[in-house]
Write a protein that holds these residues in place. Structure first.
Motif, short mmCIF file in Angstrom:
data_model
loop_
_atom_site.label_atom_id
_atom_site.label_comp_id
_atom_site.label_asym_id
_atom_site.label_seq_id
_atom_site.Cartn_x
_atom_site.Cartn_y
_atom_site.Cartn_z
N ASP A 101 -4.15 7.85 0.07
CA ASP A 101 -3.87 9.25 0.39
C ASP A 101 -4.31 10.14 -0.77
OD1 ASP A 101 -1.86 11.70 0.29
OD2 ASP A 101 -1.86 10.99 2.36
N TRP A 102 -4.83 11.32 -0.47
CA TRP A 102 -5.39 12.19 -1.52
C TRP A 102 -4.34 12.58 -2.56
CZ3 TRP A 102 -3.58 17.08 -2.55
CH2 TRP A 102 -2.79 17.69 -1.58
N ARG A 103 -3.07 12.68 -2.11
CA ARG A 103 -2.01 13.04 -3.06
C ARG A 103 -1.73 11.91 -4.04
NH1 ARG A 103 1.96 14.82 1.72
NH2 ARG A 103 0.82 13.04 2.60
N SER A 104 -1.84 10.68 -3.55
CA SER A 104 -1.66 9.52 -4.42
C SER A 104 -2.85 9.35 -5.36
CB SER A 104 -1.47 8.26 -3.57
OG SER A 104 -1.41 7.11 -4.38
N VAL A 105 -4.05 9.47 -4.80
CA VAL A 105 -5.27 9.32 -5.61
C VAL A 105 -5.35 10.43 -6.66
CG1 VAL A 105 -7.79 9.35 -5.55
CG2 VAL A 105 -6.51 8.14 -3.76
N SER B 198 0.83 -1.21 0.00
CA SER B 198 0.00 0.00 0.00
C SER B 198 0.86 1.25 0.00
CB SER B 198 -0.92 0.00 1.23
OG SER B 198 -1.61 1.22 1.34
N GLU B 199 1.88 1.29 0.87
CA GLU B 199 2.75 2.45 0.94
C GLU B 199 3.61 2.59 -0.31
OE1 GLU B 199 5.13 2.65 4.45
OE2 GLU B 199 3.73 4.03 5.43
N PHE C 187 17.79 19.34 -6.51
CA PHE C 187 18.43 18.56 -7.59
C PHE C 187 18.12 17.07 -7.50
CE2 PHE C 187 21.60 18.56 -4.24
CZ PHE C 187 22.17 17.30 -4.30
N SER C 188 17.92 16.55 -6.29
CA SER C 188 17.50 15.16 -6.12
C SER C 188 16.85 15.00 -4.77
CB SER C 188 18.69 14.20 -6.25
OG SER C 188 18.95 13.87 -7.59
N TYR C 189 15.79 14.22 -4.76
CA TYR C 189 15.10 13.93 -3.51
C TYR C 189 15.66 12.62 -2.96
CZ TYR C 189 11.72 17.48 -4.93
OH TYR C 189 11.12 18.65 -5.31
N PHE C 190 16.17 12.69 -1.75
CA PHE C 190 16.83 11.53 -1.16
C PHE C 190 16.11 11.12 0.12
CE2 PHE C 190 20.16 13.61 -3.64
CZ PHE C 190 20.65 12.55 -4.38
N TYR C 191 16.84 10.39 0.95
CA TYR C 191 16.31 9.95 2.24
C TYR C 191 15.84 11.15 3.06
CZ TYR C 191 16.50 7.71 6.87
OH TYR C 191 16.21 7.24 8.12
N ASN C 192 14.65 11.07 3.61
CA ASN C 192 13.99 12.12 4.41
C ASN C 192 13.36 13.21 3.56
OD1 ASN C 192 14.29 11.14 6.99
ND2 ASN C 192 16.27 12.12 7.32
N ASP C 193 13.44 13.13 2.23
CA ASP C 193 12.85 14.15 1.37
C ASP C 193 11.45 13.77 0.91
OD1 ASP C 193 14.95 15.93 1.43
OD2 ASP C 193 15.99 14.98 -0.22
N ILE C 194 11.20 12.49 0.70
CA ILE C 194 9.93 12.02 0.15
C ILE C 194 9.09 11.40 1.27
CG2 ILE C 194 8.85 10.37 -1.41
CD1 ILE C 194 10.14 12.61 -2.89
N PRO C 195 7.87 11.90 1.50
CA PRO C 195 7.01 11.28 2.52
C PRO C 195 6.44 9.95 2.02
CG PRO C 195 5.82 13.04 1.42
CD PRO C 195 7.22 13.08 0.87
N PHE C 196 6.30 9.01 2.92
CA PHE C 196 5.66 7.74 2.57
C PHE C 196 4.15 7.89 2.76
CE2 PHE C 196 9.72 5.36 4.08
CZ PHE C 196 10.37 5.78 2.93
N VAL C 197 3.37 7.59 1.72
CA VAL C 197 1.91 7.74 1.80
C VAL C 197 1.24 6.44 1.38
CG1 VAL C 197 2.03 10.22 1.36
CG2 VAL C 197 1.73 8.66 -0.56
N LYS C 198 0.04 6.20 1.88
CA LYS C 198 -0.75 5.03 1.50
C LYS C 198 -1.38 5.25 0.13
CE LYS C 198 -0.35 3.05 5.63
NZ LYS C 198 0.33 1.76 5.86
N TRP C 199 -1.86 4.19 -0.49
CA TRP C 199 -2.44 4.30 -1.83
C TRP C 199 -3.70 5.16 -1.83
CZ3 TRP C 199 -7.39 2.83 -2.87
CH2 TRP C 199 -8.01 1.97 -1.96
N GLY D 105 1.34 3.86 -3.12
CA GLY D 105 0.96 5.24 -2.83
C GLY D 105 2.10 6.21 -3.01
N THR D 106 3.29 5.83 -2.54
CA THR D 106 4.45 6.74 -2.64
C THR D 106 4.91 6.88 -4.09
OG1 THR D 106 5.12 6.02 -0.42
CG2 THR D 106 6.76 7.20 -1.73
N ILE D 107 4.85 5.80 -4.87
CA ILE D 107 5.23 5.89 -6.28
C ILE D 107 4.30 6.84 -7.02
CG2 ILE D 107 5.23 4.59 -8.45
CD1 ILE D 107 6.44 2.24 -6.89
#
Length: 451
Positions: A75-79, A36-37, A61-73, A40-42
């Protein structure tokens, strides 16, 4: 595109060099355990790319560790991202037969996105502004085509208003490009600029630390030391159990002539590295920093005795006894207090024992014994050392003192073995009875716990 993706996947499957390995530092998706995560995150990431196409705000320039939040499928941003791409797909399929320039632009956008989308294959970085270049020109083609095709259907005044609005958008885009280009001058400029957009970026903070650390070390820039300390503190906060960060922090304290803080940092490194898969990485860093010619000017301070001691413990904990002996010996020469010398004598003596140099072990352990004759570890070590030297009577004496300090079954077994070896029946019977009482106490405690 298919040929490229096939070749790329083949390289990842057949290449074994370390540089092709994807770690969670570059791509935090590796840390996600639930489907699910991950889904959702993809979709969140791909939606973020779409948002940057329309509104390129908060670029990094690049999103690395701690830059991208983990969201469920769900989540409104994923949907929202999923709905937007379904809409794009529907538009492409519907208009494909028209062979319009807008459809071509969207296909170029989707083709560029597919390489970095994590849908078909994993990519080294979660996402990044620099990765969006190949898809951005396709999106620009679509926007231009959409504006040209739509403006002809409008009345004169509506065309003027639309053209004015489009002109304002172009000016804003141009300003963003103009203001962003200087940020890409070099690694320092891009890291400082993107620190504002990604203050918790693991990669950016590590890059800035490395820059200021080297600047201080090689250019003697005193201001860089405090800046390097700022970023290593941030890294220790972001990943508090990374031993290599604690080692680097300890080294900075050494450069700042702060041996107490250095000791604390090395103690943390010792405790953390035991939990890591590759503790030798920590040792390599210690060696790298300690052997540097610019550090040797700092390590002559007598108060650094405990720093030497804890670096020695770091090597001792992974069975590198020769290196441990080097630092324990330095610790001995730097200690000024009696308790400090006691610890140093004990450490050197036990390390010589591990190296099978029993006479030298006896020499240093005896000096430690003279300072604290009732200490458990010293007496236990002297018991073993004298045994290997054939001094069985002295071995029993020290094991007995160790048993008095801390009655443990291992020491008791050693006493019984030596008594049996030399034929001391009286002590053998005495300690055998003690062992039997030990067993009865253990059995009794075990039965009580079961009740």
């Amino acid at each position: 595109l298919v040929v490229y993706l096939s070749l790329r996947q083949w390289v990842f499957m057949h290449e074994t060099k370390p540089w092709v390995a994807i770690t969670y530092i570059q791509n935090p998706l590796i840390l996600i355990n639930t489907t699910s995560e991950k889904i959702g995150t993809i979709f969140y990431i791909n939606g973020k790319y779409l948002q940057l196409m329309l509104c390129p705000y908060q670029l990094t320039f690049s999103y690395f560790y701690n830059d991208i939040p983990f969201v469920k499928w769900y989540d409104w941003r994923s949907v929202g991202s999923l709905v937007a791409y379904i809409g794009i797909g529907y538009y492409v399929v519907r208009k494909f037969k028209d062979k319009s320039l807008g459809v071509y632009g969207l296909l170029c956008y989707l083709a560029g996105l597919s390489i970095f989308s994590h849908v078909l294959i994993p990519f080294a970085n979660a996402m990044g502004e620099r990765l969006a270049f190949t898809m951005s020109w396709g999106f620009c083609i679509f926007l231009g085509s959409w504006w040209v095709s739509g403006i002809g259907l409008l009345t004169r005044w509506k065309r003027v208003l639309l053209g004015l609005g489009y002109g304002i958008v172009l000016v804003l885009y141009a300003y963003k490009v103009y203001s962003r280009v200087p940020d890409w001058k070099d690694n320092l400029s891009i890291s400082l600029a993107d620190e504002k957009a990604s203050p918790n970026s693991f990669f950016i903070n590590e890059g800035l630390f490395n820059y200021y650390y080297k600047k201080h070390l090689f250019e003697k820039d005193t201001m860089s030391l405090s800046k390097a300390m700022k970023y290593i503190d941030k890294l220790c906060t972001l990943d508090p159990q990374r031993s290599s960060f604690s080692v680097k922090k300890g080294h900075l304290h050494l450069l700042a002539n702060q041996p107490t803080q250095a000791q604390e940092a090395f103690e943390k490194a010792i405790s953390y590295q035991k939990q890591e898969r590759n503790p030798f990485q920590t040792l390599e860093l210690v060696e790298k920093y300690w052997d540097d010619a610019k550090v040797k000017a700092v390590v002559d301070y007598p108060s650094l005795g405990y720093v030497y001691k804890h670096i020695g413990e770091l090597f001792f904990s992974v069975n590198n006894y020769q290196k441990a002996l080097t630092y324990f010996t330095l610790s001995l020469s730097s200690m000024e207090t009696a308790i400090g010398k006691f610890h140093a004598y004990k450490d050197v003596g036990i390390t010589y024992f591990k190296l099978n140099e029993y006479k030298k072990s006896l020499e240093f352990l005896t000096k430690a014994y003279q300072l604290q004759p009732n200490e458990f570890n010293v007496n236990n070590a002297l018991g073993h050392t004298n045994f290997y030297l054939g001094n069985y009577e002295k071995s029993i004496q020290h094991f007995e003192k160790a048993f008095e300090a801390r009655p443990v079954e291992e020491v008791l077994n050693n006493i019984i073995i030596i008594c049996n070896l030399i034929g001391d029946r009286n002590k053998l019977q005495h300690y055998t009875k003690i062992k039997e009482s030990f067993k009865s106490q253990i059995n009794q405690s075990g039965s009580n716990s079961q009740k």
